[in-house]
Design a protein around this motif. Structure first.
Motif, PDB file in Angstrom:
ATOM      1  N   MET A 116      28.527  69.997  24.359  1.00 51.39           N
ATOM      2  CA  MET A 116      27.838  69.128  23.427  1.00 51.39           C
ATOM      3  C   MET A 116      28.729  67.927  23.134  1.00 51.39           C
ATOM      4  O   MET A 116      29.910  68.073  22.831  1.00 51.39           O
ATOM      5  CB  MET A 116      27.530  69.907  22.142  1.00 51.39           C
ATOM      6  CG  MET A 116      27.044  69.028  21.023  1.00 51.39           C
ATOM      7  SD  MET A 116      26.565  69.835  19.466  1.00 51.39           S
ATOM      8  CE  MET A 116      27.740  71.129  19.230  1.00 51.39           C
ATOM      9  N   GLU A 117      28.155  66.747  23.220  1.00 53.50           N
ATOM     10  CA  GLU A 117      28.884  65.521  22.897  1.00 53.50           C
ATOM     11  C   GLU A 117      28.977  65.383  21.383  1.00 53.50           C
ATOM     12  O   GLU A 117      27.989  65.514  20.676  1.00 53.50           O
ATOM     13  CB  GLU A 117      28.154  64.322  23.483  1.00 53.50           C
ATOM     14  CG  GLU A 117      28.948  63.042  23.406  1.00 53.50           C
ATOM     15  CD  GLU A 117      28.239  61.913  24.122  1.00 53.50           C
ATOM     16  OE1 GLU A 117      27.410  61.251  23.495  1.00 53.50           O
ATOM     17  OE2 GLU A 117      28.543  61.712  25.311  1.00 53.50           O
ATOM     18  N   THR A 118      30.193  65.138  20.883  1.00 57.33           N
ATOM     19  CA  THR A 118      30.383  64.985  19.440  1.00 57.33           C
ATOM     20  C   THR A 118      30.919  63.599  19.125  1.00 57.33           C
ATOM     21  O   THR A 118      31.486  62.927  19.978  1.00 57.33           O
ATOM     22  CB  THR A 118      31.367  66.028  18.879  1.00 57.33           C
ATOM     23  OG1 THR A 118      32.643  65.846  19.484  1.00 57.33           O
ATOM     24  CG2 THR A 118      30.871  67.437  19.106  1.00 57.33           C
ATOM     25  N   ALA A 119      30.708  63.204  17.892  1.00 60.28           N
ATOM     26  CA  ALA A 119      31.217  61.925  17.400  1.00 60.28           C
ATOM     27  C   ALA A 119      31.651  62.118  15.959  1.00 60.28           C
ATOM     28  O   ALA A 119      31.269  63.082  15.295  1.00 60.28           O
ATOM     29  CB  ALA A 119      30.161  60.848  17.506  1.00 60.28           C
ATOM     30  N   THR A 120      32.439  61.180  15.472  1.00 59.23           N
ATOM     31  CA  THR A 120      32.950  61.227  14.110  1.00 59.23           C
ATOM     32  C   THR A 120      32.397  60.053  13.330  1.00 59.23           C
ATOM     33  O   THR A 120      32.347  58.935  13.833  1.00 59.23           O
ATOM     34  CB  THR A 120      34.494  61.161  14.120  1.00 59.23           C
ATOM     35  OG1 THR A 120      34.994  62.254  14.891  1.00 59.23           O
ATOM     36  CG2 THR A 120      35.057  61.245  12.712  1.00 59.23           C
ATOM     37  N   ILE A 121      31.978  60.335  12.098  1.00 53.12           N
ATOM     38  CA  ILE A 121      31.502  59.282  11.217  1.00 53.12           C
ATOM     39  C   ILE A 121      32.222  59.438   9.877  1.00 53.12           C
ATOM     40  O   ILE A 121      32.433  60.548   9.402  1.00 53.12           O
ATOM     41  CB  ILE A 121      29.964  59.327  11.061  1.00 53.12           C
ATOM     42  CG1 ILE A 121      29.458  58.097  10.313  1.00 53.12           C
ATOM     43  CG2 ILE A 121      29.502  60.611  10.409  1.00 53.12           C
ATOM     44  CD1 ILE A 121      27.953  57.924  10.390  1.00 53.12           C
ATOM     45  N   VAL A 122      32.626  58.308   9.307  1.00 50.54           N
ATOM     46  CA  VAL A 122      33.346  58.306   8.035  1.00 50.54           C
ATOM     47  C   VAL A 122      32.405  57.795   6.953  1.00 50.54           C
ATOM     48  O   VAL A 122      31.779  56.745   7.106  1.00 50.54           O
ATOM     49  CB  VAL A 122      34.602  57.412   8.109  1.00 50.54           C
ATOM     50  CG1 VAL A 122      35.331  57.382   6.768  1.00 50.54           C
ATOM     51  CG2 VAL A 122      35.539  57.893   9.210  1.00 50.54           C
ATOM     52  N   LEU A 123      32.307  58.563   5.857  1.00 50.59           N
ATOM     53  CA  LEU A 123      31.468  58.203   4.715  1.00 50.59           C
ATOM     54  C   LEU A 123      32.348  58.111   3.482  1.00 50.59           C
ATOM     55  O   LEU A 123      33.043  59.072   3.144  1.00 50.59           O
ATOM     56  CB  LEU A 123      30.383  59.261   4.483  1.00 50.59           C
ATOM     57  CG  LEU A 123      29.513  59.618   5.683  1.00 50.59           C
ATOM     58  CD1 LEU A 123      28.669  60.843   5.380  1.00 50.59           C
ATOM     59  CD2 LEU A 123      28.632  58.440   6.045  1.00 50.59           C
ATOM     60  N   LYS A 124      32.343  56.963   2.821  1.00 50.34           N
ATOM     61  CA  LYS A 124      33.119  56.784   1.596  1.00 50.34           C
ATOM     62  C   LYS A 124      32.144  56.605   0.446  1.00 50.34           C
ATOM     63  O   LYS A 124      31.282  55.736   0.490  1.00 50.34           O
ATOM     64  CB  LYS A 124      34.035  55.573   1.696  1.00 50.34           C
ATOM     65  CG  LYS A 124      34.879  55.378   0.458  1.00 50.34           C
ATOM     66  CD  LYS A 124      35.788  54.179   0.596  1.00 50.34           C
ATOM     67  CE  LYS A 124      36.676  54.010  -0.602  1.00 50.34           C
ATOM     68  NZ  LYS A 124      35.993  53.892  -1.880  1.00 50.34           N
ATOM     69  N   ILE A 125      32.290  57.444  -0.576  1.00 49.02           N
ATOM     70  CA  ILE A 125      31.362  57.440  -1.699  1.00 49.02           C
ATOM     71  C   ILE A 125      31.977  56.698  -2.876  1.00 49.02           C
ATOM     72  O   ILE A 125      33.130  56.930  -3.246  1.00 49.02           O
ATOM     73  CB  ILE A 125      30.997  58.883  -2.109  1.00 49.02           C
ATOM     74  CG1 ILE A 125      30.189  59.587  -1.004  1.00 49.02           C
ATOM     75  CG2 ILE A 125      30.168  58.904  -3.383  1.00 49.02           C
ATOM     76  CD1 ILE A 125      30.913  60.011   0.174  1.00 49.02           C
ATOM     77  N   SER A 126      31.179  55.791  -3.461  1.00 58.06           N
ATOM     78  CA  SER A 126      31.593  55.030  -4.644  1.00 58.06           C
ATOM     79  C   SER A 126      30.545  55.238  -5.725  1.00 58.06           C
ATOM     80  O   SER A 126      29.372  55.437  -5.436  1.00 58.06           O
ATOM     81  CB  SER A 126      31.688  53.537  -4.332  1.00 58.06           C
ATOM     82  OG  SER A 126      32.551  53.303  -3.262  1.00 58.06           O
ATOM     83  N   ALA A 127      30.990  55.156  -6.972  1.00 53.75           N
ATOM     84  CA  ALA A 127      30.072  55.287  -8.111  1.00 53.75           C
ATOM     85  C   ALA A 127      30.673  54.540  -9.288  1.00 53.75           C
ATOM     86  O   ALA A 127      31.695  53.858  -9.153  1.00 53.75           O
ATOM     87  CB  ALA A 127      29.840  56.755  -8.440  1.00 53.75           C
ATOM     88  N   GLY A 128      30.052  54.700 -10.457  1.00 51.10           N
ATOM     89  CA  GLY A 128      30.477  53.990 -11.654  1.00 51.10           C
ATOM     90  C   GLY A 128      31.910  54.261 -12.065  1.00 51.10           C
ATOM     91  O   GLY A 128      32.606  53.372 -12.549  1.00 51.10           O
ATOM     92  N   ASN A 129      32.379  55.495 -11.864  1.00 53.07           N
ATOM     93  CA  ASN A 129      33.760  55.832 -12.195  1.00 53.07           C
ATOM     94  C   ASN A 129      34.262  56.907 -11.236  1.00 53.07           C
ATOM     95  O   ASN A 129      33.483  57.476 -10.466  1.00 53.07           O
ATOM     96  CB  ASN A 129      33.877  56.278 -13.662  1.00 53.07           C
ATOM     97  CG  ASN A 129      33.036  57.502 -13.966  1.00 53.07           C
ATOM     98  OD1 ASN A 129      33.182  58.535 -13.330  1.00 53.07           O
ATOM     99  ND2 ASN A 129      32.137  57.386 -14.935  1.00 53.07           N
ATOM    100  N   ALA A 130      35.550  57.195 -11.282  1.00 54.98           N
ATOM    101  CA  ALA A 130      36.178  58.126 -10.333  1.00 54.98           C
ATOM    102  C   ALA A 130      35.624  59.540 -10.460  1.00 54.98           C
ATOM    103  O   ALA A 130      35.397  60.221  -9.453  1.00 54.98           O
ATOM    104  CB  ALA A 130      37.689  58.129 -10.530  1.00 54.98           C
ATOM    105  N   ALA A 131      35.385  59.995 -11.681  1.00 59.76           N
ATOM    106  CA  ALA A 131      34.864  61.351 -11.878  1.00 59.76           C
ATOM    107  C   ALA A 131      33.476  61.501 -11.264  1.00 59.76           C
ATOM    108  O   ALA A 131      33.173  62.504 -10.607  1.00 59.76           O
ATOM    109  CB  ALA A 131      34.840  61.696 -13.362  1.00 59.76           C
TER     110      ALA A 131
ATOM    111  N   ALA B 252      33.044  63.301   8.973  1.00 54.40           N
ATOM    112  CA  ALA B 252      32.113  64.268   9.554  1.00 54.40           C
ATOM    113  C   ALA B 252      32.158  64.209  11.073  1.00 54.40           C
ATOM    114  O   ALA B 252      32.070  63.132  11.660  1.00 54.40           O
ATOM    115  CB  ALA B 252      30.697  63.983   9.064  1.00 54.40           C
ATOM    116  N   VAL B 253      32.301  65.377  11.694  1.00 59.79           N
ATOM    117  CA  VAL B 253      32.240  65.501  13.146  1.00 59.79           C
ATOM    118  C   VAL B 253      30.970  66.285  13.449  1.00 59.79           C
ATOM    119  O   VAL B 253      30.769  67.382  12.918  1.00 59.79           O
ATOM    120  CB  VAL B 253      33.478  66.239  13.697  1.00 59.79           C
ATOM    121  CG1 VAL B 253      33.382  66.380  15.208  1.00 59.79           C
ATOM    122  CG2 VAL B 253      34.759  65.518  13.294  1.00 59.79           C
ATOM    123  N   LEU B 254      30.109  65.695  14.263  1.00 62.35           N
ATOM    124  CA  LEU B 254      28.836  66.345  14.558  1.00 62.35           C
ATOM    125  C   LEU B 254      28.401  66.023  15.968  1.00 62.35           C
ATOM    126  O   LEU B 254      28.866  65.054  16.572  1.00 62.35           O
ATOM    127  CB  LEU B 254      27.766  65.898  13.567  1.00 62.35           C
ATOM    128  CG  LEU B 254      27.299  64.450  13.636  1.00 62.35           C
ATOM    129  CD1 LEU B 254      25.885  64.352  13.106  1.00 62.35           C
ATOM    130  CD2 LEU B 254      28.193  63.555  12.817  1.00 62.35           C
TER     131      LEU B 254
END
Length: 115
Positions: A1-16, A56-58
């Motif tokens: 199976m061919e896999t790839a990596t994707i980077v997701l960075k989550i931002s919101a109103g504050n760190a918590a 994420a590696v999928l």
């Protein structure tokens, strides 16, 4: 199976809130996307939080599942912004599922494949 990596960075109103949203997204992706492996990273090693970056590696054939899950999560969490890509240059906010799908496909196309 061919896999790839994707980077997701989550931002919101504050760190918590960003930390909580990251945990929720990680759990949702793990439940909904087949054969995904997710590592959680910190932007800075100086903080105590677990981090707001998901690597994420999928299998590339599961990109549609990833896009649908990400879109549904964004619709429920409209205060969140997800930046896609290792340089975080693509922000997802207020997009249709088709637009998210295209962003995911583009991000996966720009990463080295394995398998």
């Amino acid at each position: 199976m061919e896999t790839a990596t994707i980077v997701l960075k989550i931002s919101a109103g504050n760190a918590a809130e960003a930390t909580e949203l990251t945990s929720e997204l990680q759990q949702r992706l793990t439940q909904e996307v087949e054969n995904i492996r997710i590592d959680r990273k910190k932007e800075s090693q100086d903080t105590l939080d677990p981090g707001t970056i998901l690597v994420a590696v999928l299998g590339t054939q599961f990109a549609v599942e990833l896009a649908k899950t990400l879109h549904a999560w964004l619709m429920r969490n409209n205060s969140a912004v997800v930046s896609i890509g290792s340089d975080g240059n693509i922000d997802c906010r207020g997009l249709t599922v088709e637009q998210v799908r295209e962003l995911v496909r583009g991000a996966l196309a720009n990463t080295p494949k394995k398998g």
